[in-house]
Design an enzyme around this catalytic site. Structure first.
Site, PDB file in Angstrom:
ATOM      1  CD  GLU A 207      40.242  36.123  28.443  1.00 52.63           C
ATOM      2  OE1 GLU A 207      40.491  35.766  29.614  1.00 52.63           O
ATOM      3  OE2 GLU A 207      41.107  36.223  27.562  1.00 52.63           O
ATOM      4  CB  CYS A 241      37.001  34.883  36.468  1.00 52.19           C
ATOM      5  SG  CYS A 241      38.270  36.099  36.118  1.00 52.19           S
TER       6      CYS A 241
END
Ligand code: NAD
Length: 453
Positions: A207, A241
């Site tokens: 991720e 993010c």
């Protein structure tokens, strides 16, 4: 082999974690332990990032509780073997898919949402029946300690262990060979994780991050777009993010949009955000210096002030940055929003395509043709239309990147799939045997087989 991996393997081999009732009981225990420690969680997030209570609940704990509830409700059904069709050629057989936990899972977490990004993968891995070694980020030490305290209050180390420390701790564990690794962090470290994991063929979910664009078309509701972009960019001081990394706005509405965004920033954060008690800080001096350096030589439309004492940087809008500058080349990961413009959709699309595939993309428009075009012609991990960030909170959808922004996905049922090996079993009757497939082969049998299949 490190003691902890050995202990977890032995415990996994007892078969205790295979029972869905056991898993549900552990998830319930975890939920209670998190609830019992919520004051300490808020306190730790305040210490590490100056996260306000509202953000700590809305962007960290709420996701953890939602994932726990999902797993408690669905794990029994997921764990049940699923019957699937079997071709006629194998009559008197049945086929099932068994969801097999991998064994010992290593979860490596970052510092920006240290609670959510440690617990949500942990919950998926436990729900799927694994044991887990969790390595929180050393950059959010108060949160790392409270995570360890919570886990140790409910689980023995052979079931869930928290190993604190820096990257060398994760590398050492990976080198020993765990059964699965889910890593959340930068693309650069992600490559090193994959390289180490390749030595033992450990499967990985990565991720990662990247530069997530926001396209704003001329037919947009400017007020709503301004509010939603400002919120998504500056929550957690841009250390998200999937935060909008840069804005690519139609030339015709640029002035109106940035003016509105400036008003919204004042509305949300006041005239002096760096002195606001509820404005999150930059995680450490290194990132503070990196971010303030990005502003050098730029045209600042809004904000730009910073305070090295408190490590805070104002929500900042930069106009028409040099496209070769670091600001437009590297993931920003802070409260700085560069704005560039486009005239034709193709220009915006080509610009995004000239970079690595982003983790998220946001599009503001009413135009259905444009929505369809962007959804089908631009590659990105996931995203939202007429909003930012919120796709991440829907556990009915997979969350993950593509290309440089990640490999694999998780959340909800996608977490269960990620942390399980789908073992395919075909069971045949042994009451009789049809010899068609056995040698010696003949043309007649081949013709029968071809017709049959
Ligand atoms: P990072 O890659 O520096 O660190 C992440 C974790 O890896 C930490 O636990 C760290 O201790 C460990 N680590 C560091 N170096 C390592 C090494 N060489 N080998 C093994 N482990 C190592 O990332 P960060 O600074 O904590 O987080 C910021 C990055 O993470 C940004 O790029 C952001 O976009 C990304 N991110 C992605 C997601 C997502 O869900 N896709 C979520 C949050 C953050």
């Amino acid at each position: 082999m490190t003691v902890i991996i050995h202990q977890q393997r032995q415990y996994f081999n007892t078969g205790e974690t295979l029972d869905p009732s056991y898993r549900i009981a552990q998830l319930k225990k975890l939920k209670q332990a998190i609830k019992d420690h919520d004051y300490f969680i808020y306190d730790a997030l305040r210490k590490d990032l100056n996260k306000p209570l509202f953000e700590s609940y809305a962007t960290e704990l709420a996701s953890v509780y939602s994932e726990l509830d999902y797993m408690i409700k669905h794990v029994r059904n997921f764990a049940r073997p699923k019957r699937v069709g079997t071709s006629l050629a194998h009559f008197y057989s049945k086929s099932h898919i068994h969801q097999e936990p991998y064994g010992t899972v290593l979860i490596i977490a970052p510092w920006n949402y240290p609670i959510q990004l440690s617990f949500v993968p942990l919950i998926g891995a436990l729900a799927a029946g694994n044991t887990v070694i969790l390595k929180p980020s050393e950059m959010a030490p108060a949160t790392s300690h409270i995570i360890k305290a919570i886990i140790e209050s409910v689980f023995p180390r052979e079931y869930v262990a928290v190993e604190e420390g820096d990257g060398s701790v994760s590398q050492a564990l990976l080198q020993e060979g765990v059964d699965y690794c889910l890593f959340t962090g930068s693309s650069q470290v992600g490559k090193s994780i994959m390289e180490t994991a390749s030595q033992s063929l450990t499967p990985v979910t990565l991720e990662l991050g990247g530069k997530s664009p926001v396209i704003v078309a001329p037919d947009t509701n400017i007020k709503h777009a301004a509010q939603r972009i400002v919120w998504g960019k500056f929550v957690n001081a841009g250390q998200t993010c999937i935060a909008p990394d840069y804005l690519i706005v139609h030339e015709d509405i640029k002035d109106e949009l940035i003016q509105k965004m400036s008003e919204v920033i004042h509305e949300f954060y006041g005239m002096s955000p760096v002195t606001q008690p509820d404005y999150p800080r930059i995680i450490n001096q290194k990132h503070f210096d990196r971010l303030t350096a990005l502003l050098e030589g730029t045209t600042i439309y809004h904000g730009g002030k910073s305070d090295p004492e408190t490590l805070t940087i104002e929500p900042t809008i930069v106009l028409d940055p040099d496209l070769d500058s670091e600001l437009m080349q590297e993931e920003i990961f802070g409260p700085i929003l560069p704005v560039i413009t486009y005239q034709e959709t193709g220009e915006a699309v080509n610009f995004i395509r000239s970079k690595e595939k982003p983790l998220a993309l946001y599009l503001f428009t009413q135009n259905n043709t444009l929505k369809k075009y962007i959804k089908t012609h631009v590659s990105f991990g996931g995203g939202a239309i007429n909003d930012t960030l919120i796709h991440q909170s829907n556990h009915n959808m997979p969350f993950g990147g593509v290309g440089n922004s990640g490999i694999g996905a998780y959340h909800g049922k996608y977490s269960l799939e990620t942390f399980s090996h789908p073992k395919a079993i075909l069971e045949k009757t042994d009451a009789f045997d049809i010899k068609l497939r056995y040698p010696p082969y003949t043309d007649t049998i081949l013709k029968v087989l071809q017709k049959f299949l």
